[in-house]
Design a protein around this motif. Structure first.
Motif, PDB file in Angstrom:
ATOM      1  N   PRO A1334       0.815  -1.231   0.000  1.00  0.00           N
ATOM      2  CA  PRO A1334       0.000   0.000   0.000  1.00  0.00           C
ATOM      3  C   PRO A1334       0.840   1.270   0.000  1.00  0.00           C
ATOM      4  N   SER A1335       1.970   1.257   0.691  1.00  0.00           N
ATOM      5  CA  SER A1335       2.826   2.446   0.738  1.00  0.00           C
ATOM      6  C   SER A1335       3.479   2.747  -0.603  1.00  0.00           C
ATOM      7  N   GLN A1336       3.521   1.773  -1.517  1.00  0.00           N
ATOM      8  CA  GLN A1336       4.152   1.961  -2.821  1.00  0.00           C
ATOM      9  C   GLN A1336       3.138   2.259  -3.917  1.00  0.00           C
ATOM     10  N   LEU A1337       1.854   2.354  -3.558  1.00  0.00           N
ATOM     11  CA  LEU A1337       0.820   2.480  -4.574  1.00  0.00           C
ATOM     12  C   LEU A1337       0.940   3.776  -5.372  1.00  0.00           C
ATOM     13  N   VAL A1338       1.291   4.891  -4.728  1.00  0.00           N
ATOM     14  CA  VAL A1338       1.366   6.180  -5.437  1.00  0.00           C
ATOM     15  C   VAL A1338       2.374   6.087  -6.570  1.00  0.00           C
ATOM     16  N   LYS A1344       2.285   3.551 -14.057  1.00  0.00           N
ATOM     17  CA  LYS A1344       1.321   3.012 -15.010  1.00  0.00           C
ATOM     18  C   LYS A1344       0.691   4.129 -15.853  1.00  0.00           C
ATOM     19  N   LYS A1345       0.569   5.317 -15.278  1.00  0.00           N
ATOM     20  CA  LYS A1345       0.064   6.442 -16.068  1.00  0.00           C
ATOM     21  C   LYS A1345       1.020   6.767 -17.207  1.00  0.00           C
ATOM     22  N   THR A1346       2.326   6.738 -16.898  1.00  0.00           N
ATOM     23  CA  THR A1346       3.315   7.007 -17.948  1.00  0.00           C
ATOM     24  C   THR A1346       3.287   5.945 -19.033  1.00  0.00           C
ATOM     25  N   GLU A1347       2.797   4.724 -18.703  1.00  0.00           N
ATOM     26  CA  GLU A1347       2.703   3.651 -19.684  1.00  0.00           C
ATOM     27  C   GLU A1347       1.396   3.698 -20.460  1.00  0.00           C
ATOM     28  N   GLY A1348       0.555   4.700 -20.200  1.00  0.00           N
ATOM     29  CA  GLY A1348      -0.659   4.880 -20.967  1.00  0.00           C
ATOM     30  C   GLY A1348      -1.905   4.296 -20.349  1.00  0.00           C
ATOM     31  N   LYS A1371      -6.520   0.079 -22.196  1.00  0.00           N
ATOM     32  CA  LYS A1371      -5.520  -0.018 -21.126  1.00  0.00           C
ATOM     33  C   LYS A1371      -6.124   0.607 -19.871  1.00  0.00           C
ATOM     34  N   SER A1372      -6.755  -0.242 -19.075  1.00  0.00           N
ATOM     35  CA  SER A1372      -7.434   0.227 -17.861  1.00  0.00           C
ATOM     36  C   SER A1372      -6.784  -0.391 -16.634  1.00  0.00           C
ATOM     37  N   LEU A1373      -6.617   0.425 -15.589  1.00  0.00           N
ATOM     38  CA  LEU A1373      -6.155  -0.057 -14.293  1.00  0.00           C
ATOM     39  C   LEU A1373      -7.268   0.185 -13.292  1.00  0.00           C
ATOM     40  N   LEU A1374      -7.746  -0.880 -12.694  1.00  0.00           N
ATOM     41  CA  LEU A1374      -8.902  -0.809 -11.793  1.00  0.00           C
ATOM     42  C   LEU A1374      -8.393  -0.855 -10.354  1.00  0.00           C
ATOM     43  N   LEU A1375      -8.591   0.228  -9.604  1.00  0.00           N
ATOM     44  CA  LEU A1375      -8.153   0.311  -8.211  1.00  0.00           C
ATOM     45  C   LEU A1375      -9.350   0.043  -7.299  1.00  0.00           C
ATOM     46  N   LEU A1376      -9.238  -0.985  -6.449  1.00  0.00           N
ATOM     47  CA  LEU A1376     -10.302  -1.345  -5.507  1.00  0.00           C
ATOM     48  C   LEU A1376      -9.925  -0.864  -4.115  1.00  0.00           C
ATOM     49  N   GLY A1377     -10.923  -0.415  -3.371  1.00  0.00           N
ATOM     50  CA  GLY A1377     -10.673   0.120  -2.042  1.00  0.00           C
ATOM     51  C   GLY A1377     -10.679  -0.945  -0.961  1.00  0.00           C
ATOM     52  N   ALA A1385      -8.153   9.052   0.735  1.00  0.00           N
ATOM     53  CA  ALA A1385      -8.234  10.354   0.061  1.00  0.00           C
ATOM     54  C   ALA A1385      -6.958  10.680  -0.698  1.00  0.00           C
ATOM     55  N   ASN A1386      -5.779  10.259  -0.158  1.00  0.00           N
ATOM     56  CA  ASN A1386      -4.525  10.601  -0.842  1.00  0.00           C
ATOM     57  C   ASN A1386      -4.362   9.881  -2.164  1.00  0.00           C
ATOM     58  N   LEU A1387      -5.165   8.797  -2.391  1.00  0.00           N
ATOM     59  CA  LEU A1387      -5.082   8.072  -3.657  1.00  0.00           C
ATOM     60  C   LEU A1387      -6.150   8.522  -4.641  1.00  0.00           C
ATOM     61  N   ILE A1388      -7.261   9.089  -4.118  1.00  0.00           N
ATOM     62  CA  ILE A1388      -8.344   9.518  -5.014  1.00  0.00           C
ATOM     63  C   ILE A1388      -7.855  10.601  -5.969  1.00  0.00           C
ATOM     64  N   GLN A1389      -6.930  11.458  -5.504  1.00  0.00           N
ATOM     65  CA  GLN A1389      -6.445  12.526  -6.362  1.00  0.00           C
ATOM     66  C   GLN A1389      -5.591  12.013  -7.517  1.00  0.00           C
ATOM     67  N   HIS A1390      -5.125  10.760  -7.417  1.00  0.00           N
ATOM     68  CA  HIS A1390      -4.338  10.185  -8.509  1.00  0.00           C
ATOM     69  C   HIS A1390      -5.213   9.437  -9.506  1.00  0.00           C
TER      70      HIS A1390
END
Length: 1431
Positions: A1334-1338, A1344-1348, A1371-1377, A1385-1390
């Motif tokens: 979890p600490s490495q998620l940001v 992954k954004k840079t990879e499109g 190319k979709s990345l699905l983030l589950l809570g 909240a710190n991940l929603i902004q990404h």
């Protein structure tokens, strides 16, 4: 950091000597193994060289030399399971893969391919080396094969290994090699078929794997491999080959191995649709078998029939190689689901009944191999549901028909060969009793023809020796009978000699399998045996002439008394002790035969015995060699046994003379034996242990003869004197002490004569030496307990133990004093009952002996006791336990051995084992059968019998009350249910013998039992016994009416029991003179319950009302005319109710129920109704049904000829189980099972067209992470915030099913969690998993954004998009809570977008696994629509 280092090294590569740079990276020219860091640096460097493409040929060659020279040894060195070696091996393989595409020089290419193939073929000695071989097969070989010239060499190396390698491989190694080969072939799949080449460079012919027989043999081995991954790869290759053939629609044929066999694979344009249908059905069946779920698989199995329709031409020839069908059956045979195995075996055995299949050598090999291996499983031979006890199991019948049919269809020249291999296969493994029995029976049912010669007869003899291993005596004897029949029907007598026949017959146990006139006519038997005797004598004489060591032979002799006379009259030279042994064996058999046949023994045998004894003693005195003495003692004591047991006249003078003669023999070598016992560790005493045991055993055999002959002369103590000079008889206490010493010294298989002696001594000494007798009980029980797992000697010893512990005089003496012996015997009873729960038949032995001795005492018993039946009252717990005895098996435990025993017994005299083997009656049912027959024989007018029955009734009712209190609610067929059912069955049996006085005191307890919450079968028994009591003693009706006066709380579960009694009110009224008052009372009672709020109670009350009102109308009772309108209208309304849902159906059902419509309490009172018909109709488990045949077969206790309470009425016996309150079950199922083919089936298969084979090649989590981009799907599911293993396991399964490219988790340790594995069902093996904490998620999301990738959050926010309106990018990345907090909240902004699932209910959120599954499916659905639009 590694990338930066690689770039720097590439920049330095422009220097004049780049090869030196490579050597520096590798640590110089030293031979030391590279570190992990250097290997990974070299890997990145070589991968950079490949990507740059600008390096010169010299640099490429240097790079390859460095990779091959320094990386290859890392794959060959052991690495164990540590993380370092695994990581180093992976980096080494990737380094080799990086330079493989640039390799052009033929010599280097050949060297690399040969080295890789050698590792793949050889595998590894440990897990590390095996992992290296798999890495090379899955990664390096495909990289090398990008060059077409190398591809040909790889192809040949994979499929055409050296003959020496194949011969060296064991089964497990061969399986691993197939797995590695399939791994490589799956990775090369794009290069193996025409039209699908991957653009490989180099020269060489294009490959077509479809034309290679070796390829198809590997695929077939993979289809039946024990590893699921291996099977998956094989199915993938088969699917690819079929797809290519369908696309190309051109003809191709794989050359057959021989000219007579069909091709393993072929295709033609004309038959394209038919071929495609065949292979689609084939793959569907193989895929479905992976599920191991019979309800899914069974509907698919009829498609096997369509396979045969496609596979056989109109001319009756194979179009497809039959080995493909064998793969399906082999897969079913090796399934973990035994139901599926049984289904597969049954389908195969039915082939030749339903189809006319062409002959194929492969079928014979398959029968002798996988089929016989499957037939070794005992559980396959269970009865089918609904099949009667004692019937032949379905598999046994099918096996008989199959073997006979298959042999008749074989060419004549192949029959003998097949049959010989079949029998030899039966000798190649240890078989349990049940499979060997049915295989032997199938052989015996083959029609007679000359098939077996010397080799076949020897194989049958070896099978006979296999059957001797089983502990089941009856099954062992029956198997021997069938094998003897096989030998008689199938042996070619012109090809076998008489000694070979005699050798075969000697392997039989006559006491188990042979009876007079069973198989051979008398003249043949007599001639054969006489010839064998002469041959044995001639052979022995020839051996003596040549000074060879003689042999001891044992024969089974027929009625040849003249041979005995010849032995007695002819002077015999006994100078050779081996010759003594030969004649001793002959005499033993002849004497045993004569004792059974009643032939008068003359002086001839006595003369021979005397000569044998004298010669043996003389030889003992003349030799000092210890080994010779051992052999000679071994001869002398059986001679003494013969003399005592059979040959000497049964008079006191001869016996005393013989006894003194034996004592003289003892004095010769007793000192030697004492020395052996005292100094056991002496090397000079080796071999004496068995001789000592045999010597002591034979002593006790002789002693038992003496004690039994003169037991009336045995004094009650050592103080009394006796005129006979027999110390064993004069001093019984000392003799019993010696018996205890013998029990401690003798091995278990030699103690039987000691028990026999104790049976004579203990009754005499129990009164005066109680403590010594108790010691005898304890020590004897210890011996019996130690023998409980030794079937061959257990039963004879148990029988002897029971005979002296439960001797009538012993029981009487112990009961009279009520001392320690009495307590000890009761303790032994409990131990025997406990042993019976695990050892079927123990209680049978005890109970049968006791019941016979109490009811039918011998003359000795009656002389010692006034009335032996008094023991029954003193030890009544024995009968009490017997009345409720029976083991409870779980539903998955079939009483296989008992069922097969019943089947063999049903064969009757057709099977000699039923004639020659004493009936053991070891079935658990026989305990209750014995107890019931014992109770039936009791006389109510006998005071002792009456007291015993009264005591038993009270104990049984107390036990019922105790069981009811222990558990207020119990389930159908539970242990409590069965005990109560057996208990009330016994009370029903005793009822006719009970008088009014006893019932007066016990009737309240019977009524009280009716108030309990009982199962249906117990309700019927209680109701039945109440009806019989009221019928016989109407004066108890007042007590019965009181049962309806209790409060509703007490009656709510039991009122139906008493209302059911009233439904048989006509039976109750038969013995009453004043019927009108009783009818009036009954009407008043019933009417009040007709208006109860409970529907079931109202139904029971209406049934009773209908019966009572019918009696009133028949008797024309005028007093009830005022009630007529009310009752008639009520009955009319219930008979004609409409629109009341199930009310009308239930009314009809309860009226049709057997207890109200057919059952008659008086006419149906019989053993069969109580123990078989009523339990069956009550839907008790089949284990509780005791058929009438068991009562008639159990002959230890016989019922009187005038006994007539045996059979149920035909009307009741023919009914089928049904309960008015339950739905009819099984009708739809039966219709479905009878369908020849299901119209639709569950199709649980992998969508091959949408799945890349690369997912099969994932070998570790690190490798999975490196291959994330290789899936067709571009969906990444990130579940790092989820911490529940169940949710992660479910998500893993969902992601794998819908083809997600990866699942990201917070820790890879979750996959070892049992809850995760339970939900994932192995999906983690097929899906790339990545660990991102979890600490490495940001950082991970930014990468992954840079990879499109578009970052999609599953969360409800102010700006979230409805799932039904959102269009997923490829190319979709699905983030589950998280389960509780959602997405922080710190991940929603990404996130690029938040998607929410529309809801209709009140609850705010879904489970995170369900939410993820919905979005994953929506993504998949949208991508599938796009792909269809593009097409």
């Amino acid at each position: 950091m590694e990338l930066v280092l690689a770039d720097a090294l590439l920049g330095l590569a422009q220097s004049p000597d780049p090869c030196a740079l490579l050597r520096a990276v590798c640590g110089g020219d030293g031979a030391a193994p590279l570190s992990v860091e250097r290997v990974e640096t070299l890997r990145f460097l070589l991968q950079g060289l490949e990507a740059g493409g600008a390096a010169g040929e010299a640099l490429r060659r240097a790079a390859w030399e460095a990779a091959l020279g320094r990386c290859w040894p890392l794959l060959l060195r052991g690495g164990g399971g540590a993380a370092g070696p695994e990581r180093r091996r992976l980096a080494a393989v990737e380094a080799l893969v990086a330079v493989a595409p640039e390799l052009r020089e033929p010599a280097l290419l050949e060297r690399a391919v040969d080295a890789a193939l050698a590792l793949v073929r050889a595998g590894g000695r440990d897990a590390g080396e095996e992992a290296a071989a798999a890495l090379v097969a899955g990664r390096l070989l495909p990289a090398l094969s990008s060059n077409r010239a190398a591809l040909g060499r790889v192809w040949a190396g994979l499929l055409l290994p050296g003959r020496g390698e194949e011969e060296k491989e064991a089964g497990g190694a061969a399986g691993q090699r197939v797995s590695r080969t399939l791994l490589a072939l799956t990775a090369l799949a794009d290069l193996l078929f025409p039209g699908l080449e991957g653009g490989g460079r180099g020269e060489g012919p294009a490959l077509d794997a479809r034309l290679c027989g070796g390829f198809w043999r590997v695929v077939q081995k993979g289809l039946t491999d024990g590893d699921g991954l291996c099977r998956k790869r094989a199915r993938y290759l088969l699917k690819r080959a079929v797809e290519v053939s369908d696309q190309l629609r051109t003809g191709c044929t794989c050359p057959p191995d021989t000219g007579d066999e069909p091709s393993l694979f072929w295709w033609s344009m004309e038959m394209n649709d038919k071929l495609l249908q065949f292979w689609e059905n084939y793959i569907l069946i193989m895929e479905t078998l992976e599920g191991n779920q019979i309800h899914v698989i069974k509907p698919v199995l009829p498609k096997l029939n369509s396979l045969y329709e496609y596979a056989i031409s109109e001319k009756g020839c194979w179009l497809f190689h039959p080995s493909w069908h064998m793969c399906i059956y082999k897969r079913m045979f090796e399934s973990e689901n035994k139901t599926l195995t049984r289904e597969g075996v049954a389908q195969f055995l039915e082939l030749y009944e339903t189809k006319r299949l062409p002959n194929s050598p492969g079928f014979s090999e398959f029968i002798i191999g996988p089929l016989m291996d499957a037939l070794s499983e005992s559980s396959l031979y269970g009865r089918s549901p609904g099949q009667l006890i004692g019937a032949c199991p379905p598999l046994g019948m099918k096996l008989q028909k199959f073997l006979s049919t298959y042999l008749t269809l074989l060419p004549e020249e192949e029959r003998s060969i097949f049959l010989l291999k079949f029998i030899q296969k039966m000798t190649s493994r240890h078989w349990c009793a049940v499979p060997i029995l049915f295989l032997s029976m199938a052989l015996a049912c083959i029609p007679s023809f000359k098939a077996l010669g010397t080799e076949g007869l020897h194989a049958l003899r070896d099978v006979l020796q296999c059957t001797m291993i089983t502990h089941q005596i009856l099954l062992r004897g029956a198997a021997q009978c069938f094998l003897l029949q096989t030998a008689m029907h199938l042996t070619d007598v012109e090809k076998v000699s008489l000694p070979e026949i005699s050798s075969f017959l000697m392997s039989l146990r006559p006491e188990e399998s042979l009876r007079e006139n069973c198989f051979m006519p008398d003249w043949f038997e007599a001639k054969l045996v006489a010839t064998m005797i002469l041959l044995a004598a001639d052979v022995e004489e020839m051996k003596n002439k040549h000074r060879q060591v003689g042999i001891s032979s044992n024969f089974s002799f027929g009625p040849v008394p003249k041979s005995t006379e010849a032995c007695g009259k002819t002077p015999v030279d006994f100078s050779d002790l081996d010759r003594c042994n030969l004649y001793l064996a002959l005499l033993l058999e002849l004497v045993n035969l004569c004792s059974k046949a009643g032939w008068k023994k003359g002086p001839s045998i006595l003369n021979v015995i005397s000569s044998l004894i004298n010669a043996s003693i003389q030889n003992l005195q003349e030799t000092g060699n210890e080994q010779v003495i051992l052999r000679r003692i071994n001869v002398i004591h059986p001679q003494c046994y013969i003399a005592v047991k059979h040959c000497f006249p049964k008079d006191i003078f001869s016996t005393v003379v013989l006894y003194n003669a034996l004592m003289a023999i003892n004095t010769f070598f007793s000192n030697k034996i004492v020395c052996v016992v005292l100094f056991e560790e002496s090397t000079s005493s080796q071999g004496w242990g068995k001789i000592v045991a045999s010597y002591v055993h034979d002593q006790w055999v002789c002693l038992h003869f003496i004690l039994n002959k003169y037991h009336k002369f045995i004094p009650l103590s050592n103080d009394e004197s006796l005129e006979l000079s027999l110390l064993a008889v004069q001093r019984p206490i000392r003799t019993l002490q010696s018996a205890l010493e013998a029990l401690t010294l003798l091995p278990s298989d030699q103690v039987l004569p000691v028990f026999h002696c104790m049976k004579v001594l203990v009754p005499k000494l129990l009164g005066s030496s109680e403590s010594l007798c108790i010691d005898a009980f304890d020590l004897a029980w210890k011996v019996i307990s130690s023998l409980s797992n030794t079937q061959l000697i257990f039963w004879s010893n148990l029988k002897a133990f029971v005979q002296f512990v439960f001797d009538a005089e012993v029981l009487a003496v112990a009961a009279s004093s009520k001392g320690q012996a009495y307590s000890k015997i009761k303790e032994i009873i409990l131990k025997l009952v406990e042993m019976s729960t695990a050892r079927t038949g123990v209680f049978n032995t005890v109970l049968s002996y006791c019941c016979q001795s109490w009811l039918f005492p011998t003359s000795d018993d009656t002389s010692a006791l006034e009335n032996p039946f008094s023991n029954a009252g003193n030890y009544s717990e024995l009968i009490t336990e017997a009345c409720v005895f029976g083991t409870v098996f779980r539903r998955d435990q079939r009483r296989l051995i008992q069922d097969v025993h019943a089947f063999v017994e049903n064969l009757g005299d057709e099977c000699a084992a039923n004639v020659v083997i004493e009936s053991t009656n070891r079935d658990d049912h026989y305990v209750r059968v014995c107890a019931v027959k014992f109770l039936y024989l009791l006389d109510g007018s006998n005071t002792l019998h009456k007291m015993f029955m009264e005591d038993l009734v009270i104990k049984l009712l107390d036990k019922d009350e105790l069981v009811s209190k222990s558990r207020t609610r119990y389930y159908v067929n539970s242990l409590q249910h069965r005990i109560k059912n057996r208990l009330w069955q016994t009370l029903l049996v005793i009822f006719p013998k009970l008088d009014q006085n006893l019932l007066t005191g016990t009737l309240d307890k019977i009524f009280q039992a009716g108030f309990g919450n009982n199962q249906a079968s117990i309700k019927y028994l209680i109701e039945w016994i109440i009806i019989l009591i009221l019928h016989r003693y109407p004066q108890f009706l007042e007590k019965f009416w009181n049962c309806f006066c209790y409060g509703e709380e007490k009656l709510k579960t039991s009122i139906c029991t008493f209302l059911s009694v009233l439904s048989h009110f006509d039976i109750i009224l038969e013995n009453t003179s004043e019927k009108k008052p009783i009818l009036k009372k009954a009407l008043l009672v019933v009417l009040q319950w007709c208006f109860n709020h409970n529907f079931s109670v109202r139904l029971y009350a209406l049934v009773a009302l209908k019966k009572i009102w019918g009696i009133c109308k028949a008797l024309c009772v005028e007093e009830f005319e005022a009630l007529t309108p009310v009752i008639e209208s009520s009955l009319h309304q219930v008979e004609n109710m409409h629109g009341a849902g199930n009310a009308r159906k239930n009314w009809q059902r309860i009226q049709d129920h057997f207890f109200f419509a057919t059952f008659h309490p008086l006419k149906d009172y019989s053993l069969e109704t109580i123990f078989y018909t009523l339990p069956r109709l009550s839907e008790l488990v089949e284990d509780e049904w005791i058929p009438l045949c068991k009562f008639t077969r159990y002959t230890d206790i016989s019922l009187p000829a005038a006994f007539h309470w045996l059979h149920s009425r035909t009307e009741l016996l023919n009914l089928k189980p049904s309960d008015w309150s339950q739905q009819d079950m099984g009708s739809d199922l039966v219709e479905t099972d009878n369908q020849t083919e299901w119209t639709d089936v569950q199709k649980k298969i992998i969508p091959w067209k949408n799945n890349s084979p690369d997912l099969d090649l994932e070998l570790g989590f690190q490798d999975r992470a490196a291959k994330l981009g290789k899936s067709n799907s571009r969906l990444i599911v990130v579940a790092s915030l989820i911490d529940k293993p169940t949710n992660l396991g479910g998500l893993c399964r969902t992601c794998e099913i819908f083809g997600a490219s990866a699942l990201v988790v917070g820790s890879l340790h979750y996959i070892n969690d049992k809850q995760f594995q339970h939900l994932s069902v192995s999906a983690e093996q097929w899906l790339p998993l990545v660990e991102v904490k979890p600490s490495q998620l940001v950082n991970y999301l930014q990468q992954k954004k840079t990879e499109g990738y578009t970052i999609i959050g599953v969360e409800q926010t102010a700006k979230s998009t409805d799932l039904t309106e959102y269009c997923f990018p490829e190319k979709s990345l699905l983030l589950l809570g998280n389960e509780h907090e959602g997405i922080p909240a710190n991940l929603i902004q990404h996130l690029d977008v938040c998607v929410e699932i529309p809801q209709q209910g009140i609850i705010r959120s879904l489970n995170v696994h369900v939410s993820g599954a919905l979005l994953i499916w929506e993504y998949t659905r949208q991508q599938l629509i796009k792909q269809k639009q593009l097409k």
